[in-house]
Design an enzyme around this catalytic site. Structure first.
Site, short mmCIF file in Angstrom:
data_model
loop_
_atom_site.label_atom_id
_atom_site.label_comp_id
_atom_site.label_asym_id
_atom_site.label_seq_id
_atom_site.Cartn_x
_atom_site.Cartn_y
_atom_site.Cartn_z
N TYR A 52 1.25 -1.30 0.23
CA TYR A 52 -0.18 0.12 0.02
C TYR A 52 1.19 0.91 -0.29
O TYR A 52 1.24 1.29 1.53
CB TYR A 52 -0.87 0.37 1.06
CG TYR A 52 -1.86 -0.78 1.00
CD1 TYR A 52 -2.19 -1.69 0.24
CD2 TYR A 52 -2.40 -1.56 2.54
CE1 TYR A 52 -3.29 -3.04 0.53
CE2 TYR A 52 -3.27 -2.97 2.33
CZ TYR A 52 -3.65 -3.26 1.58
OH TYR A 52 -3.84 -4.87 1.70
N HIS B 167 0.01 -12.26 1.73
CA HIS B 167 -0.62 -11.51 0.72
C HIS B 167 -0.85 -12.15 -0.81
O HIS B 167 0.11 -11.76 -1.65
CB HIS B 167 0.36 -10.43 0.59
CG HIS B 167 -0.37 -8.97 0.16
ND1 HIS B 167 0.22 -7.48 0.07
CD2 HIS B 167 -2.75 -9.15 -0.06
CE1 HIS B 167 -0.97 -6.83 0.00
NE2 HIS B 167 -2.22 -7.15 -0.22
#
Length: 325
Positions: free
Chosen positions: A56, A140
């Site tokens: 992010y 992830h």
């Protein structure tokens, strides 16, 4: 921030959690003060669980989240981050919008689910967060790296958990099949399922949620609004980060009309649906401003009439009652 499950006499509660992708400049720039105020608003509304990732904003979300949480006692909140995308310095220049983030391309992402990669990625996250431990670490998006994730990445997380560096381990993905495999074949504590348990996508009901109940694994649900369509259904709205197909837009509009006819909102119904299943421990919502946080908290706390769920089941917009919590 907790809520009772809808339409039942159970007393279990599901928490609202803060997703930090927005303050990592997802699609558009967010100022430092605005990012801080978003986290501050979450704290004011009783949110104590925060999720982030190196992905992010190339670490920006982790740095901003860590800085905002530094003023609070460490034992009063939980933080989750992710491994699998290792950040390496880059001198290519330009921005990171190709990956969805309005930040300078100071680093590049390297897929790495090796044991060494997991440790190095987590060390970088701890440094950016300013913490000596995190409460949960997810593998992830290992969709295209299943062999390495199961053979190397997962055992590395097990060792980190045994060492006390992390409290809980799991995987976070936008699909249910591999998450179900993690639940059935490993000793994960939690899985993060994004976009597959929503008013528009019920696929998690088929495999993941029953398996999680059977194995006692917690489920965190993300993507309650399917990237925007369930927040504001209109022409041009996005579904899973792409323009919504006409059929899904029509279905979302029908859901919205039904919710409003029963005195509720589509956003409240979307969050309530995610929270209702007994396997779900928390609902993760992304926010980039204090106003968005307050709106999500208000919608999450708002009661949704049982009559709405009856109508949605009767009209086929939701699965039959026996398939729902």
């Amino acid at each position: 921030m907790n809520r009772r499950r809808l339409g039942r006499s159970r007393v279990e509660v599901t928490a609202l959690a803060f997703g930090a992708s927005g303050i990592g400049n997802l699609y558009t720039e967010v100022g430092e003060e605005e990012a801080y105020e978003a986290v501050r608003a979450a704290w004011q509304r009783g949110i104590r669980s925060f999720d982030t990732a190196p992905h992010y904003g190339l670490g920006l979300a982790e740095r901003r989240l860590g800085a905002a949480l530094r003023e609070h006692p460490r034992d009063e909140f939980t933080v989750s981050t992710k491994v699998g995308r290792r950040l390496e310095p880059s001198h290519a220049g330009g921005d990171d919008l190709a990956h969805g983030f309005a930040v300078p391309a100071t680093h590049r992402r390297v897929w790495d689910f090796s044991a060494d990669g997991v440790r190095r990625t987590l060390e970088g996250s701890l440094e950016r967060l300013g913490l000596d431990r995190v409460d949960t670490v997810y593998l992830h998006d290992p969709d295209d790296h299943a062999e390495q994730a199961f053979r190397e990445g997962y055992p590395a997380l097990e060792r980190l958990r045994a060492e006390g560096v992390v409290g809980a381990i799991g995987a976070g993905m936008n699909q249910t099949a591999m998450l179900t495999r993690f639940v059935r074949d490993t000793d994960v504590d939690v899985v993060l399922c994004a976009g597959r348990h929503t008013l528009l996508d019920h696929s998690a009901l088929t495999d993941l949620l029953p398996a999680a109940l059977e194995h006692g694994t917690s489920v965190v649900v993300g993507g309650a609004f399917n990237s925007g369509l369930l927040a504001d259904p209109r022409p041009g709205a996005t579904y899973d980060y792409a323009p919504a197909p006409a059929g899904l837009l029509d279905r979302a509009l029908r859901l919205k009309e039904a919710a409003e006819r029963h005195g509720s909102t589509l956003r409240a119904a979307a969050l309530a649906y995610c929270a209702a299943h007994p396997a779900v421990a928390s609902v993760l919502v992304g926010a980039r401003s204090a106003a968005e946080v307050h709106d999500c908290a208000d919608q999450f706390a708002a009661p949704v009439p049982t009559a709405l769920w009856r109508e949605l089941r009767a009209t086929g917009l939701l699965p039959p009652e026996e398939e729902l919590p």
